[in-house]
Design a protein around this motif. Structure first.
Motif, short mmCIF file in Angstrom:
data_model
loop_
_atom_site.label_atom_id
_atom_site.label_comp_id
_atom_site.label_asym_id
_atom_site.label_seq_id
_atom_site.Cartn_x
_atom_site.Cartn_y
_atom_site.Cartn_z
N ALA A 1 98.75 -13.68 40.06
CA ALA A 1 99.35 -13.29 38.89
C ALA A 1 98.70 -11.88 39.06
N VAL A 2 97.39 -11.40 39.18
CA VAL A 2 96.80 -10.20 39.13
C VAL A 2 97.66 -9.18 40.36
N SER A 3 97.55 -9.86 41.35
CA SER A 3 98.21 -9.19 42.58
C SER A 3 99.48 -8.70 42.27
N LEU A 4 100.38 -9.62 41.75
CA LEU A 4 101.91 -9.51 41.65
C LEU A 4 101.84 -8.42 40.25
N TRP A 5 101.01 -8.38 39.50
CA TRP A 5 100.84 -7.51 38.51
C TRP A 5 100.67 -6.04 38.83
N GLY A 6 99.74 -5.88 39.73
CA GLY A 6 99.26 -4.54 40.38
C GLY A 6 100.51 -3.99 41.24
N LEU A 7 101.12 -5.15 41.99
CA LEU A 7 102.19 -4.60 42.94
C LEU A 7 103.27 -4.19 41.83
N LEU A 8 103.75 -4.85 40.90
CA LEU A 8 104.77 -4.57 40.04
C LEU A 8 104.81 -2.96 39.50
N PHE A 9 103.43 -2.94 39.01
CA PHE A 9 102.75 -1.50 38.53
C PHE A 9 103.03 -0.49 39.37
N ILE A 10 102.73 -0.82 40.61
CA ILE A 10 102.72 0.50 41.40
C ILE A 10 104.30 0.71 41.86
N GLU A 11 104.96 -0.37 42.03
CA GLU A 11 106.44 -0.29 42.44
C GLU A 11 107.09 0.66 41.32
N GLY A 12 106.90 0.03 39.96
CA GLY A 12 107.55 0.57 39.01
C GLY A 12 107.26 2.18 38.74
N ILE A 13 106.06 2.42 38.65
CA ILE A 13 105.40 3.62 38.46
C ILE A 13 105.92 4.63 39.61
N TYR A 14 105.59 4.46 40.62
CA TYR A 14 105.88 5.24 41.91
C TYR A 14 107.48 5.42 41.97
N ASP A 15 108.19 4.32 41.88
CA ASP A 15 109.94 4.53 41.76
C ASP A 15 110.27 5.53 40.77
N GLY A 16 109.49 5.34 39.64
CA GLY A 16 109.58 6.22 38.28
C GLY A 16 109.44 7.69 38.68
N MET A 17 108.38 7.67 39.44
CA MET A 17 108.06 9.19 39.80
C MET A 17 109.04 9.78 40.77
N THR B 1 104.19 -4.67 31.25
CA THR B 1 103.68 -3.37 31.55
C THR B 1 104.48 -2.36 31.80
N LEU B 2 105.25 -2.50 32.48
CA LEU B 2 106.56 -1.67 33.10
C LEU B 2 107.48 -1.27 32.03
N TYR B 3 107.64 -2.37 31.23
CA TYR B 3 108.48 -2.03 29.89
C TYR B 3 108.01 -1.19 29.16
N TYR B 4 106.58 -1.57 28.96
CA TYR B 4 105.89 -0.53 28.12
C TYR B 4 106.25 1.07 28.52
N PHE B 5 105.87 1.08 29.75
CA PHE B 5 105.79 2.41 30.38
C PHE B 5 107.27 2.88 30.51
N LYS B 6 108.15 2.29 30.64
CA LYS B 6 109.66 2.49 30.66
C LYS B 6 109.92 3.12 29.36
N ILE B 7 109.54 2.51 28.19
CA ILE B 7 109.88 2.96 26.89
C ILE B 7 108.81 4.35 26.57
N TYR B 8 107.71 4.07 26.62
CA TYR B 8 106.74 5.04 26.06
C TYR B 8 106.38 6.10 27.31
N GLY B 9 106.36 5.65 28.73
CA GLY B 9 106.33 6.61 29.76
C GLY B 9 104.62 6.44 29.87
N LEU B 10 103.97 6.71 30.93
CA LEU B 10 102.81 6.67 31.26
C LEU B 10 102.57 8.36 31.37
N ASP B 11 101.39 8.46 30.33
CA ASP B 11 101.12 10.03 30.13
C ASP B 11 100.10 10.50 30.94
#
Ligand SMILES: Nc1ncnc2c1ncn2[C@@H]1O[C@H](COP(=O)(O)OP(=O)(O)O)[C@@H](O)[C@H]1O
Ligand SMILES: [Mg+2]
Lengths: 407, 406, 230
Positions: A28-44, A337-347
């Protein structure tokens, strides 16, 4: 069979609670981290691309032949009527803008700088690139007599000008003579496209025509379309229809951004492979020990007539339960996590001046793509299946009697 | 005795030993190398950015940095020059006068920066001289000869020997214009710079711009570039309150910060890999420790205290972590060292790099023993920490429970 | 002679589930003298192991006290218990339970080392014990290279090495054939007679039981017989 296998599986997983919990948590943790990286980096990455498309190139830009190499007034698109008609007919086109562009000099009482002068139709530009989203100070208005200018925040900083201050624009006109005009700063924008934030002055198209003595002609038409998949085909249609114009896609105009996308995809693949290989090693260890410990149990089952394949199913079910529980938990955490950052953004405004260097906004909005989850699920299932191959082979080599006698 | 038992166990329980050592080694090597790579690429980028033109240390008039107008010039360049020449820590220094002008040629005009430099001194201060592409570099005695960026020449459609005209302001805000003859072209690789900068010898510049004994700033090349910050502080004290000295990390604060944020994301990515690795180590430790729980129960029963058991198990983790961290450090260090001597060339990504102000595609890693030791210490700590939970957990069992544990 | 070991009103209840309560020991009262050679017998599940564990401080009693040589064992903290076990009690288990990664010599000297004995004293002690128990040619072997009888002899050596006042042996002969069982009993008898170590062991093998000086029989957690032979 499956019901029994599931029952046996769950029971034995519960018997070794710490171990199972730890493994599920690891996945779970590795997947979580992975998804976080993917979503944020793609977002950037997508944000950088979106900024370039919005502020400049659109999905496709049209120039006069030769303009890209020698951007001067003699190479402007002269006859725009046909082109306008063609563009108006296409349903897939969301918006288009026409810009007049000429290199020039901006000066204040104390300071001067080389810049690009962009003559624009503010209304169309606002609609096309949502300029209001980029506005930092002042307003998006050239004033009644069109004597206003909108400039990038970096340029404003370098020139030390604020809203209402006077600037003087100079450029060479179509006759080859220097022409100047005084304007007031009406708005300051931040597009995160360095070329604009640092080097552009937006003025009214009419004002630009007057300054440059160019009653007709356009230097660039940027087109944005609804569906990115149709970019290439539209480019082709345009090229066929207007063979003497240069038609460029955004990725041809910003090769560095396209490279970022390719680089990012490769990077994500590498991270995926690393993380899932390590995770597979974890699942393997747990499954191996769990089979070895239960040699006796399996020996008895074999002795009383259970088929080897049925034991294989029990073990596979166990591995799958672990894998799926981990996936479920990780996917849920990652998605939230990604949904949160999709709506509110990573500041990241703490780093905002540094982010400018990368053409990034202070706030990054995550991207969620279904394929993150599909890839992860496939990888976890694969890892689970691989992890039981060796344990099963060991089990197969052992005779039931030996297994029973083994302590 | 406890050490002996720990070592014997490591040999006896090979699966855990191999997995832990392998994972920790690879992870350490990965960390060491990634750090060397990130530091190396950032140092290269900054070194490039600093050395191409801005220099390690700049002296300006007090208000110039905040408000770079001709009101805030260095109006007595000779005095500053004299002061700087007395400082033992300065290798060379030179004055510059930068002004923004409009260049035109062939009916084309382009905004850009015209700078008066001291050509001989500038050879040691920036890479202008070494970036010569064609033609010749400037001489102090040159008059209206210009040394211009190759992209600027392209934009103006001019070449060596051609003439260009510039229009701008003199230091007294008077109108200034002149015809310059192109003597040489330079190519630094920084597109922006190559497309806008032109240089002429300062003596002649001073004449046409009414800038005699004036300068926008001085560039100082320290004898020891790594001590630039200290030198800047020292100069700031001695040079007088009407002047300001700034080191490269102030001048290029944004770039420095950009590098930091790049590292930050690098470390976040690594951290996620590490978390997975340490979960796996934890799981393998748990499996092994619980595979030995009967034995641990017996040890307890015959009088070994929980603390001694803890010591044995912790010793095992420490030995494993130590071996792997050393192996990983050596491995990662070897790669870092090799690629420092033989920089990695990422051809094909030049566009990407230019975006970040990097003019080269060959990037040496930074082999820094102290950084490697730091990374090794971090990995050692993490590796040992990840085994603590299983160790504590197994120690909580009572001897009989442990012996009876299935 | 004053009582060396006093077991007073010991009760032990196991409660593995909410519904299940097992009264493993009920109101056990026993007195054992120094130098005694005691056997605890009784059917399987009668509470022999539980009783030995409580005496050895491996398990807490639900109620009652165990006083060993004037010291109340039942009230001790874990650390003191470890100390007690290390310095005053030797254990022999049914399943030998040698430390698999240590060879015979190291297994025997393990506790001595924990006690802080010097290497020289350890060597001397090990040689002496090994000779006495006829395992001096096995010292370099690892446990898995030994037969069950040999392993159990090493286990005895390990128990003796700490020079305990009391040895507790839970069914030490259960996994041995009669030949090896007899040898082991000879050894324990020898230790009891010549070293004066008090030995309490459990068994349900009549041949072993009859060699004891003091026989206690348990049934369903209660003492049903307690007699001394002379
Ligand atoms: N940890 C335990 N949990 C639950 N019941 C136990 C536990 N240990 C022993 N018992 C129960 O206590 C009783 C006595 O067991 P034990 O002392 O092992 O008997 P013996 O050694 O005489 O065979 C048995 O009914 C056994 O099932
Ligand atoms: Mg028993």
């Amino acid at each position: 069979m499956f019901k029994t296998a599931t029952k046996i599986g769950i029971t034995s997983l519960l018997r070794r609670r710490t171990r199972s919990a730890l493994l599920i948590l690891m996945i779970a943790v590795s997947l979580w981290g992975l998804l976080f990286i993917e979503g944020i980096y793609d977002g950037m990455t997508e944000q950088m691309i979106a900024n370039a498309i919005r502020s400049d190139s659109g999905h496709i830009s049209i120039f006069a032949d030769g303009y890209r190499l020698n951007p001067d007034l003699s190479r402007w698109i002269e006859n725009t009527i046909e082109l306008d008609e063609f563009l108006n007919e296409r349903q897939q086109i969301k918006s288009t803008v026409a810009r007049l562009k000429q290199d020039g000099l901006v000066a204040t009482a104390h300071y001067s700088r080389g810049i690009a002068i962009l003559g624009i139709d503010l209304e169309r530009e606002a609609n096309h690139s949502h300029l209001e989203g980029y506005l930092r100070h002042g307003e998006l208005n050239f004033g009644e007599r069109q004597r206003g200018a909108i400039i990038g925040f970096k340029l404003a900083k370098k020139l030390k000008v604020a809203i209402g201050n006077k600037i003087i624009l100079s450029a060479q006109n179509s006759a080859g003579e220097m022409a100047s005009t005084a304007l007031k700063v009406k708005g300051i924008i931040k597009t995160h496209n360095m070329a604009f934030d640092e080097n552009a002055v937006f003025i009214a198209a009419a004002k630009a025509r007057e300054l440059l003595s160019m009653p007709t002609g356009i230097s660039q038409i940027a087109i944005s379309i609804a569906n990115e998949g149709e970019i290439a085909s539209l480019q082709q249609q345009l090229q066929e229809e207007f063979p003497n114009l240069t038609i460029k896609r955004w990725d041809e105009l910003y090769p560095a951004l396209q490279q970022s996308r390719v680089l990012m995809a490769g990077f994500k693949q590498v991270i995926n492979i690393i993380i899932f290989s390590i995770a597979a090693l974890g699942i393997f260890g747990v499954m191996l020990v769990s089979v070895l410990e239960r040699m006796r149990e399996f020996g008895i089952m074999l002795a009383i007539g259970t088929k080897f394949s049925q034991i294989g199913i029990i073990i596979l079910v166990e591995a799958s339960i672990l894998g799926c529980a981990g996936f479920g938990l990780g996917a849920l955490a990652g998605f939230s996590t990604l949904y949160y950052f999709k709506i509110y953004g990573l500041d990241l405004s703490v780093f905002s001046s540094a982010l400018d260097e990368f053409g990034l906004d202070a706030i990054t909005y995550a991207i969620i793509r279904p394929d993150y989850f599909f890839t992860a699920l496939a990888a976890i299932i694969l890892a689970s299946v691989f992890s039981i191959i060796i344990p099963l082979r060991i089990l197969k080599k052992t005779k039931p009697v030996d297994a029973i006698n083994a302590i | 005795m406890l050490i002996k038992l720990a070592l014997r166990n490591l040999i006896a329980y090979k699966k855990r030993t191999i997995v832990t050592v392998l994972l920790t080694t690879i992870t350490t090597a990965l960390l060491v190398f990634s750090t060397a790579w990130m530091d190396g690429s950032h140092q290269t980028m900054i070194k490039n950015a600093v050395e191409i033109y801005p220099g390690y240390l700049q002296i300006t008039a007090d208000k110039f940095r905040d408000s770079p107008s001709f009101d805030h010039l260095i109006f007595d360049a000779d005095t500053v020059s004299q002061q700087l020449s007395q400082n033992q820590d300065i290798a060379t220094f030179g004055a510059r006068f930068e002004s923004f002008v409009l260049f035109s040629a062939n009916e084309k005009s382009v905004g850009g920066m015209l700078t008066g430099i001291e050509p001989e001194k500038e050879q040691q201060l920036s890479r202008l001289y070494s970036s010569l592409h064609s033609g010749d570099y400037l001489k102090t005695t040159d008059t209206n000869s210009a040394y211009i960026g190759i992209e600027l020449a392209r934009r103006l459609k001019v070449d060596i020997g051609d003439e260009i005209v510039f229009i701008g302001n003199g230091a007294d805000y008077s109108f200034a214009a002149d015809t310059l003859k192109i003597k040489g072209l330079f190519q630094t690789g920084l597109y922006e710079f190559d497309a806008s900068a032109a240089f002429i010898a300062k003596p002649y510049f001073d004449v046409i711009m009414a800038a005699d004994n004036y300068a926008t700033h001085f560039i100082v090349q320290p004898k020891h570039p790594e001590q630039t910050v200290e030198l800047a502080a020292q100069l700031g004290e001695t040079i007088g309150s009407q002047y300001q000295s700034a080191s490269w990390n102030q001048i290029m604060a944004e770039l420095v910060k950009a590098m930091e944020i790049d590292s930050l994301f690098g470390y976040i990515t690594l951290a996620i890999i590490f978390i997975v690795v340490f979960f796996v180590i934890m799981i393998y430790t748990l499996l092994t420790v619980f595979g030995r729980i009967r034995e641990i129960g017996v040890l307890r029963a015959i009088g070994t205290t929980p603390r001694q058991i803890f010591t044995i198990l912790l010793l095992e983790s420490c030995v494993l972590a130590l071996i792997s961290v050393i192996a990983g450090g050596l491995l990662g260090g070897a790669f870092a060292y090799y690629f420092e001597l033989h920089p990695i060339t990422l051809s094909g990504f030049e566009d990407q790099f230019k975006q970040y102000g990097l003019a080269v595609s060959a990037i040496p890693t930074a082999f820094e023993p102290w950084t490697i030791l730091r990374d090794m210490a971090v990995m050692f700590t993490l590796s040992v920490l990840s085994t603590i939970y299983p160790i504590i957990k197994v120690n909580r069992y009572k001897p009989v429970e442990a012996m009876r544990h299935v | 002679m004053s009582d060396f070991l006093k077991i007073q009103q010991i009760n032990k209840t196991f409660q593995p589930d909410k519904e299940v309560r097992i009264e493993a020991l009920q109101d056990i009262n026993l007195e054992i003298e120094a130098g005694d050679f005691v056997v605890i017998s009784g059917p399987s599940g009668s509470g022999k192991t539980t009783l030995l564990n409580i005496v050895g401080g491996l398990e807490n009693a639900t109620g009652g006290t165990v006083i060993l040589d004037g010291q109340n064992v039942t009230g001790l903290a874990e650390k003191e218990l470890s100390h007690l076990r290390r310095n005053h009690i030797g254990f022999i288990f049914q399943a030998y339970n040698l430390i698999p990664v240590l060879n015979v010599r190291e297994n025997i000297e393990f506790i001595m080392k924990l006690q802080g004995t010097t290497q020289r004293a350890c060597d001397q002690g090990v040689e002496e014990i090994a000779k006495k128990l006829h395992i001096d040619d096995l010292l370099k072997k690892l446990p898995h290279q030994l037969s069950g009888g040999q392993q159990q002899r090493v286990a005895v050596a390990r128990a003796v090495a700490a020079e305990p006042k009391l040895i507790l042996a839970d069914e030490p002969t259960a996994n041995l054939d009669s030949q090896n069982a007899a040898t082991l009993m000879d050894m324990l008898e020898h230790l009891n007679q010549h070293e004066g170590i008090t030995i309490i062991f459990s068994s349900h093998d009549p041949m072993v039981i009859e060699r004891a000086k003091h026989s206690i029989v348990l049934k369903d957690g209660k003492v049903v017989s307690n007699e001394r032979f002379n």
